[in-house]
Scaffold this motif. Structure first.
Motif, short mmCIF file in Angstrom:
data_model
loop_
_atom_site.label_atom_id
_atom_site.label_comp_id
_atom_site.label_asym_id
_atom_site.label_seq_id
_atom_site.Cartn_x
_atom_site.Cartn_y
_atom_site.Cartn_z
N LYS A 458 0.83 -1.21 0.00
CA LYS A 458 0.00 0.00 0.00
C LYS A 458 0.87 1.26 0.00
CE LYS A 458 -3.29 -2.93 0.19
NZ LYS A 458 -3.82 -3.40 -1.11
N ALA A 459 1.84 1.26 -0.90
CA ALA A 459 2.81 2.35 -0.97
C ALA A 459 2.46 3.30 -2.11
CB ALA A 459 4.21 1.79 -1.19
N ALA A 460 2.61 4.60 -1.84
CA ALA A 460 2.40 5.64 -2.85
C ALA A 460 3.57 6.61 -2.76
CB ALA A 460 1.08 6.37 -2.61
N PRO A 461 4.68 6.31 -3.43
CA PRO A 461 5.89 7.12 -3.28
C PRO A 461 5.68 8.59 -3.60
CG PRO A 461 6.38 5.06 -4.42
CD PRO A 461 4.89 5.16 -4.33
N VAL A 462 6.28 9.44 -2.77
CA VAL A 462 6.23 10.89 -2.99
C VAL A 462 7.64 11.45 -3.16
CG1 VAL A 462 4.04 11.20 -1.79
CG2 VAL A 462 6.18 11.31 -0.48
N ILE A 463 8.64 10.58 -3.09
CA ILE A 463 10.04 10.96 -3.32
C ILE A 463 10.63 9.94 -4.28
CG2 ILE A 463 12.32 11.26 -2.26
CD1 ILE A 463 10.76 11.80 0.41
N ILE A 464 11.37 10.42 -5.27
CA ILE A 464 11.98 9.54 -6.27
C ILE A 464 13.49 9.72 -6.25
CG2 ILE A 464 12.13 8.96 -8.73
CD1 ILE A 464 9.42 8.35 -7.57
N ALA A 465 14.22 8.60 -6.17
CA ALA A 465 15.68 8.63 -6.27
C ALA A 465 16.11 7.84 -7.50
CB ALA A 465 16.31 8.03 -5.02
N HIS A 466 17.16 8.31 -8.14
CA HIS A 466 17.64 7.62 -9.34
C HIS A 466 19.13 7.84 -9.52
CE1 HIS A 466 18.09 11.34 -11.76
NE2 HIS A 466 17.00 11.75 -11.14
N ASP A 467 19.75 7.01 -10.36
CA ASP A 467 21.17 7.14 -10.68
C ASP A 467 21.39 8.44 -11.46
OD1 ASP A 467 23.70 5.05 -10.80
OD2 ASP A 467 23.74 6.51 -12.44
N ALA A 478 12.40 6.83 -13.85
CA ALA A 478 12.22 7.65 -12.65
C ALA A 478 11.62 9.01 -12.99
CB ALA A 478 13.55 7.83 -11.93
N LEU A 479 12.16 9.64 -14.03
CA LEU A 479 11.67 10.97 -14.40
C LEU A 479 10.26 10.90 -14.97
CD1 LEU A 479 14.97 12.41 -15.91
CD2 LEU A 479 14.06 12.67 -13.59
N ASN A 486 3.16 13.78 -10.38
CA ASN A 486 3.29 15.15 -9.88
C ASN A 486 4.33 15.27 -8.77
OD1 ASN A 486 1.21 16.22 -11.60
ND2 ASN A 486 -0.30 15.26 -10.24
N ILE A 487 5.43 14.57 -8.93
CA ILE A 487 6.55 14.68 -7.99
C ILE A 487 7.57 15.61 -8.63
CG2 ILE A 487 8.37 13.42 -6.78
CD1 ILE A 487 6.55 10.92 -6.99
N THR A 488 7.90 16.67 -7.95
CA THR A 488 8.73 17.71 -8.58
C THR A 488 9.81 18.20 -7.62
OG1 THR A 488 7.21 19.44 -7.82
CG2 THR A 488 6.80 18.51 -10.00
N GLY A 489 10.66 19.06 -8.15
CA GLY A 489 11.63 19.81 -7.37
C GLY A 489 12.58 18.95 -6.58
N ASN A 490 12.77 19.31 -5.30
CA ASN A 490 13.77 18.62 -4.49
C ASN A 490 13.30 17.27 -3.97
OD1 ASN A 490 11.95 19.31 -2.52
ND2 ASN A 490 13.36 20.60 -1.34
N ARG A 491 12.20 16.78 -4.53
CA ARG A 491 11.75 15.42 -4.20
C ARG A 491 12.15 14.43 -5.31
NH1 ARG A 491 8.07 14.40 -0.07
NH2 ARG A 491 8.23 16.12 1.41
N ILE A 492 12.86 14.92 -6.30
CA ILE A 492 13.48 14.06 -7.31
C ILE A 492 14.99 14.13 -7.04
CG2 ILE A 492 13.82 13.59 -9.75
CD1 ILE A 492 11.26 15.21 -10.28
N ILE A 493 15.56 13.03 -6.59
CA ILE A 493 16.93 13.05 -6.07
C ILE A 493 17.86 12.22 -6.96
CG2 ILE A 493 18.37 12.68 -4.03
CD1 ILE A 493 16.01 14.46 -3.41
N PRO A 494 18.75 12.87 -7.73
CA PRO A 494 19.79 12.10 -8.43
C PRO A 494 20.89 11.71 -7.46
CG PRO A 494 20.00 14.44 -8.93
CD PRO A 494 18.81 14.31 -8.02
N ALA A 761 17.86 5.02 -1.67
CA ALA A 761 16.74 5.36 -0.78
C ALA A 761 17.24 6.05 0.48
CB ALA A 761 15.95 4.10 -0.43
N ALA A 762 18.30 5.52 1.08
CA ALA A 762 18.82 6.11 2.32
C ALA A 762 19.35 7.52 2.08
CB ALA A 762 19.90 5.21 2.90
N ILE A 763 20.04 7.72 0.96
CA ILE A 763 20.58 9.04 0.63
C ILE A 763 19.44 10.03 0.36
CG2 ILE A 763 21.86 10.34 -1.13
CD1 ILE A 763 23.60 7.74 -1.45
#
Length: 772
Positions: A458-467, A478-479, A486-494, A761-763
């Protein structure tokens, strides 16, 4: 306390927890009920021995269970309950429960399988609450039969009685069945899913045994997908399977990628492989992984099983069907390799198998229990502690505790050996091994697994991390996912690739301060746009500072050089000897086609299609080629694997290298390459050179770490695919620990790119918390 409401979370569904609670309550004369909900197990009890009951709950829970939280609310005993009952499950919107991995057949079921008096004797799907399929058949939670692929099979009266008897070990065992009411096995011919005869279950298995003995290749439907199987001692059968199954890196060539083996028992394995005590324990573990074992030579196993390799990958049977395949057969070992086309996901459905595997198999051993979640066999080493190399069946979806409640995240992983990671609460849940994200089929498997795990938890991610690599399919996905949700800005983490390697170890072991990270692999996108892979860093979970690396060389042709190690060897010769490279070592240069060598040298000099790399994996490739071991590879890391396996561990001398001051420090490999060439000219054989090379790398790591540690950091993290090299890891750990450093490595997640998603995920969470 004479009344209590108790709520338990963790792996407490599908593992016999409710019958355990039921019998415990009756033992202590308690009244009340228990039930499954979408978070775990709810219990309400009344009586005089509640404290003792709770202690037993904590200390003697069923073997497959794992209690994460146990909360107690004292309530008044109003006398409303008489006796103790198990109630129907209660779904709760948006809540989740941990799901057990698939578990190998237990001792009780195995005994019944071959008991002449048991009604399930020789039935290929015997199971109970202590064993059998879980993750691969679950469609939704709470974990009840209607929400699994067992839903189409209506229990017969005898099975129904067991299923509803809390004193029976098959109470609410969702896959429970027998030959009267459950799934069945049959044999089919190539390209067909219909039975080829009237035989079902063990009678069909006996026909399959005869076909295997006659040299046939069978596609066998298992727990999480298909295997391709043949008699491992039949040279022609193994050769034909290899020819059909593996597509080489080299066009029109064959691949040497090892096949996995399955043997009936430890005694049979000892005939062809060395088995230590820890390795035996790993083989017998309920997760039943493939364990890498040193070959015992000579033996009767076909050389085609694992050519040019010092190890076999071996597992014991883990399903009743597997045990039946060996029953009375006389097989020492069967090849049991993943049932898929090269580089595609493992096949799961009968129709898909008939379509895709018919070019590879002569016959099909099928069954009609659907596989909902495809999951391949796990692989590990157990020589120096258990180290997972491929995390899948038996491990997924067991979570890793990150120590604090987090927002829900999706970490998309790397390109090769991909896994992704979702978070829920304090849990990091890694997907099963997806494989290399290099084609449409792999990406669809990735999406399918993500949909299933999101639904299960029952997960709905609101933060995305990618290489950080812009061209990875995982990055592009990921993008796209972020845009769609609708995940934007500093919630998309390279996240930088090697930082993720280091933090995967930190997350696994709960490290929160600064560490010296050493991440060695072949390829990772660097912050300077170059290809990194020999990284020393000072890092925490949020950020890192690059402290040292090998001097860059050119990688002529990019990915082509990875498949043709002679190109990298030529680049290292040019780096060391300049324009004198062609004459530096005649035995090597004479093996090359002059025209090809001239083209590659020109690319190196001009930089055309030759990115800069510091990858340690490429150094292994170069040494393997220079020693004449391998100029072309047929699967990833083949040259490095062979170089490890031939190494003379008695070769103690260290090749010279230079550490050049700067920020970051640079490690000059030219003295090492020059001395390797001198060694070879003086008649040194490849094993001696390999032994010296491994020892040199360990000494190099120690020297650089000592330089970096002037800040007082004593924790050293080793990660990246190169540290799957058991010899290098042993030498490096010994040197570092001998100088007082505390060494941390991957164990529960792979050191290769299969562990990247956990680090991402941890980063990502640390950066979101800190506002970047």
């Amino acid at each position: 306390m004479n009344g209590a409401k108790i709520h338990i979370t963790g792996i407490v569904q599908g593992v016999g927890f409710r019958p355990f609670v039921y019998n415990l309550a009756r033992k202590f004369g308690l009244n009340g009920y228990c039930l499954n909900d979408s978070e775990g197990v709810m219990i309400e009890v009344s009586g005089s021995r509640i404290d003792t009951f709770i202690e037993e709950l904590k200390n003697n829970a069923p073997p497959l269970s794992r209690i994460e939280t146990l909360t107690i609310e004292e309530v008044k005993d109003n006398g409303s309950y008489t006796g103790f009952t198990i109630k129907e499950s209660v779904p709760i919107e948006g809540k989740f429960v941990l799901v057990s991995p698939d578990i190998s057949i237990c001792g009780d079921c195995l005994k019944e399988l071959f008991d002449p008096s048991d009604r399930r004797r020789l039935y290929p799907f015997i199971n109970c609450t202590n064993c059998g399929p879980r993750y691969s058949i679950v469609k939704d939670i709470p974990y009840d039969r209607p929400r699994t692929t067992m839903a189409p099979f209506t229990l017969c009266p005898e099975c129904d009685k067991e299923y509803n008897d809390p004193a029976n070990r098959r109470f609410h065992a969702q896959p429970d069945a027998c030959a009267k009411c459950g799934p069945r096995v049959w044999l089919a011919e190539k390209g067909d899913v219909r039975p080829s005869g009237p035989e079902v279950n063990f009678e069909a298995v006996k026909k399959a045994q005869a076909l295997l003995k006659g040299g046939a290749v069978l596609a066998i439907k298992g727990l999480g997908g298909f295997h391709l199987a043949c008699d491992a001692e039949n040279i022609d059968a193994v050769k034909r399977l290899r020819s059909n199954k593996r597509r080489s890196y080299q066009k029109g060539g064959r691949s040497n990628k090892p096949f996995a083996l399955m043997s009936p028992d430890i005694g049979a394995i000892r005939v062809f492989a060395h088995v230590s005590g820890p390795e035996e324990d790993a083989l017998k573990d309920r997760t039943r992984p493939i364990v890498l074992l040193k070959k015992r030579l000579p033996n009767g196993i076909s050389a085609e099983v694992a050519p040019n390799n010092g190890y076999y990958g071996v597992m014991l049977p883990y399903t009743p069907l597997h045990y039946l395949l060996f029953h009375g057969s006389g097989f020492t070992a069967l090849v049991m390799t993943s049932g898929n086309l090269s580089e595609e996901p493992i096949v799961t459905s009968n129709d898909e198998a008939a379509s895709k595997l018919s070019p590879l198999a002569d016959f099909f051993l099928l069954h009609d229990r659907d596989i909902y979640m495809r999951v391949d066999d796990s692989i590990l080493r157990a020589e120096d502690g258990r180290r997972v190399i491929r995390r899948a069946r038996g491990f997924t979806p067991s979570p890793i505790d990150l120590g604090e409640e987090m927002e829900e995240m999706l970490a998309c992983g790397a390109e090769l050996k991909n896994t992704f990671c979702i978070t829920k609460g304090a849990h990091a849940i890694l997907s099963q091994h997806i494989g290399d994200l290099e084609n449409h089929e792999a990406l669809e498997f990735y999406k399918e697994s993500l949909r299933n795990l999101k639904n299960t938890f029952k997960a709905a991610p609101v933060i995305i991390a990618h290489d950080m690599h812009p061209d990875y399919l995982s990055t592009k996905f990921a993008l796209e996912y972020a845009a769609e949700n609708n995940i934007t800005g500093n919630r998309i983490i390279p996240v930088q690739h090697h930082h993720a390697h280091v933090v995967s170890v930190m997350a696994e072991h709960g490290l929160n301060g600064e560490v010296i990270g050493v991440a060695f692999d072949g390829t990772g996108y660097g912050t300077d746009g170059n290809i990194w892979g020999s990284e020393f860093m000072v890092a925490d979970r949020r950020s890192f500072k690059r402290a040292a690396h090998l001097s860059y060389i050119r990688l002529p042709g990019g990915d082509a050089a990875i498949k043709e190690p002679w190109r990298t060897a030529l680049s290292y010769l040019h780096h060391t000897f300049g324009d004198d490279a062609p004459g530096a070592f005649d035995p090597f240069y004479k093996r090359l086609a002059p025209k090809d060598a001239d083209i590659i040298l020109k690319m190196i000099r001009t930089g055309f299609n030759s990115p800069l790399t510091s990858g340690m994996g490429r150094v292994f490739d170069a040494v393997a080629s220079l020693t004449g071991l391998r100029d072309h590879i047929t699967f990833e890391a083949e040259a490095a694997i062979e170089l490890e396996h031939i190494a003379d561990e008695d070769a103690k001398e260290v090749y010279p290298f230079e550490i050049i001051d700067g920020a970051p420090l640079r490690i000059d490999s030219r003295p090492m390459v020059k001395t390797i060439i001198e060694d070879l000219k003086n008649g040194a054989q490849a094993p001696r050179v390999s032994g010296r090379f491994h020892r040199t790398l360990a000494e190099m790591i120690l020297a650089v770490v000592i330089k970096i540690s002037n800040t007082g950091i004593k924790d050293v993290v080793l990660s990246g695919g190169v540290f799957q090299n058991a010899l290098l890891l042993k030498l490096t750990k010994g040197l570092l620990e001998g100088r007082g450093f505390i060494v941390w490595t991957n164990g529960a997640v792979p050191a290769n790119d299969g562990g990247i998603s956990l680090g991402q995920a941890a980063i990502a969470w640390e950066r979101v918390k800190g506002g970047r």
